[in-house]
Write a protein that holds these residues in place. Structure first.
Motif, PDB file in Angstrom:
ATOM      1  N   ALA A  77       0.588  -0.978  -0.089  1.00 48.35           N
ATOM      2  CA  ALA A  77      -0.062  -0.273  -0.640  1.00 48.35           C
ATOM      3  C   ALA A  77       0.878   1.194  -0.215  1.00 48.35           C
ATOM      4  O   ALA A  77       0.398   2.293  -0.350  1.00 48.35           O
ATOM      5  N   ASN A  78       2.129   1.191   0.199  1.00 42.16           N
ATOM      6  CA  ASN A  78       2.701   2.352   0.271  1.00 42.16           C
ATOM      7  C   ASN A  78       3.360   2.493  -0.218  1.00 42.16           C
ATOM      8  O   ASN A  78       4.076   3.740  -1.080  1.00 42.16           O
ATOM      9  N   GLU A  81       2.163   5.366  -2.647  1.00 48.02           N
ATOM     10  CA  GLU A  81       2.238   6.595  -1.209  1.00 48.02           C
ATOM     11  C   GLU A  81       3.416   7.374  -1.770  1.00 48.02           C
ATOM     12  O   GLU A  81       3.574   8.674  -0.971  1.00 48.02           O
ATOM     13  N   LYS A  93      -5.593   7.354  -4.770  1.00 45.63           N
ATOM     14  CA  LYS A  93      -5.925   6.991  -3.940  1.00 45.63           C
ATOM     15  C   LYS A  93      -6.929   5.969  -3.227  1.00 45.63           C
ATOM     16  O   LYS A  93      -7.074   4.691  -2.362  1.00 45.63           O
ATOM     17  N   LYS A  94      -7.960   5.846  -4.478  1.00 44.47           N
ATOM     18  CA  LYS A  94      -8.956   5.013  -4.139  1.00 44.47           C
ATOM     19  C   LYS A  94      -8.454   3.778  -4.112  1.00 44.47           C
ATOM     20  O   LYS A  94      -8.681   2.730  -3.334  1.00 44.47           O
ATOM     21  N   ASN A  96      -4.982   3.037  -2.984  1.00 43.60           N
ATOM     22  CA  ASN A  96      -4.532   2.393  -2.213  1.00 43.60           C
ATOM     23  C   ASN A  96      -5.866   2.108  -0.697  1.00 43.60           C
ATOM     24  O   ASN A  96      -5.259   1.384  -0.157  1.00 43.60           O
ATOM     25  N   ASN A  97      -6.963   2.593  -0.737  1.00 43.69           N
ATOM     26  CA  ASN A  97      -7.861   2.801   0.647  1.00 43.69           C
ATOM     27  C   ASN A  97      -8.608   0.859  -0.091  1.00 43.69           C
ATOM     28  O   ASN A  97      -8.650   0.586   0.878  1.00 43.69           O
ATOM     29  N   MET A  98      -8.962   0.491  -1.518  1.00 47.23           N
ATOM     30  CA  MET A  98      -9.609  -0.493  -1.597  1.00 47.23           C
ATOM     31  C   MET A  98      -8.376  -1.959  -1.263  1.00 47.23           C
ATOM     32  O   MET A  98      -8.667  -2.178   0.006  1.00 47.23           O
ATOM     33  N   LYS A 100      -6.158  -1.093   1.242  1.00 46.05           N
ATOM     34  CA  LYS A 100      -5.697  -1.428   3.086  1.00 46.05           C
ATOM     35  C   LYS A 100      -7.528  -1.783   3.431  1.00 46.05           C
ATOM     36  O   LYS A 100      -7.228  -2.662   4.648  1.00 46.05           O
ATOM     37  N   ASN A 101      -8.170  -1.765   3.220  1.00 40.36           N
ATOM     38  CA  ASN A 101      -9.593  -1.863   3.548  1.00 40.36           C
ATOM     39  C   ASN A 101      -9.707  -3.600   3.888  1.00 40.36           C
ATOM     40  O   ASN A 101     -10.593  -4.104   4.188  1.00 40.36           O
ATOM     41  N   ASP A 104      -6.825  -5.057   5.853  1.00 38.84           N
ATOM     42  CA  ASP A 104      -7.812  -4.882   7.336  1.00 38.84           C
ATOM     43  C   ASP A 104      -8.651  -6.488   7.514  1.00 38.84           C
ATOM     44  O   ASP A 104      -8.687  -6.544   8.601  1.00 38.84           O
ATOM     45  N   GLY A 187     -16.496  -2.076   3.934  1.00 40.47           N
ATOM     46  CA  GLY A 187     -15.128  -1.451   3.680  1.00 40.47           C
ATOM     47  C   GLY A 187     -14.540  -2.059   2.242  1.00 40.47           C
ATOM     48  O   GLY A 187     -14.120  -1.235   1.535  1.00 40.47           O
TER      49      GLY A 187
END
Length: 201
Positions: A77-78, A81, A93-94, A96-98, A100-101, A104, A187
């Motif tokens: 993920a990094n 970034e 960004k979307k 990366n958020n996907m 991460k979610n 998680d 998420g």
């Protein structure tokens, strides 16, 4: 449960690889990006294949593997970034958020939800065993009207028929377990579906 978690990451990686190649090219073309940064973006895209292999081989019952997977998630993920050149890209960004979610949710299921999952499996919960929030048939459908109807049904039954997972998890585990499960899977829902979960309590 791993089956549909794998389907979800395939969705992310497909989006990421398709989009990531163009990101790498655009970043390389941007006036304030160096060739090194452009190649770093390409390297991030290439790491997606390695990431997918780790998911495929992940034994969610092996705590060491889950810990290594969690580290890999953070590193992956990094990757994008760390690229500072060019304007911030909402699509990047979307993705990366996907990721991460998704990570998680996998770590949550493997660690925090493991005891509850075992209770549901021991109970032979039909609702839990048959839960399939991302039905394969949706991707295979070519008729747009039928596909739209299938997507609506998938959203309606995202937490099982008549929201049965809430009842099962609350009764067998706790309301806190249900809320954690609900939040993690909401998420990752936007990876393959776009549902309105405002009424899910």
């Amino acid at each position: 449960m791993k089956h549909f978690l794998l389907l979800a990451i395939i969705g992310i990686l497909f989006l990421g690889s398709t989009y990531g190649a163009s990101v790498a090219t655009e970043k390389l073309k941007a006036s304030n990006c160096t060739k090194t940064e452009g190649f770093q973006a390409i390297a991030c895209v290439l790491r997606m294949a390695d990431f997918a292999q780790k998911i495929e081989k992940l034994d969610m019952d092996d705590k060491n593997q889950v810990n290594e997977f969690e580290k890999s998630c953070v590193s992956f993920a990094n990757c994008f970034e760390t690229l500072q050149c060019g304007p911030e890209d909402p699509a990047e960004k979307k993705i990366n958020n996907m990721i991460k979610n998704y990570c998680d949710a996998v770590v949550y299921v493997a660690k925090d939800f493991a005891d509850c999952s075992e209770k549901l499996e021991n109970k032979n919960s039909t609702c839990y065993q048959n839960w399939d929030p991302f039905p394969d048939a949706i991707d295979e459908e070519t008729d747009e009207k039928k596909k739209e109807k299938m997507l609506q049904e998938a959203c309606k039954n995202y937490f099982g028929k008549d929201n049965c997972l809430k009842k099962e998890i609350t009764e067998k585990c706790s309301e806190t377990e249900w809320k954690g499960f609900r939040d993690h899977f909401i998420g990752i829902s936007n990876i393959l579906l776009e549902c309105d979960f405002r009424n899910i309590q």
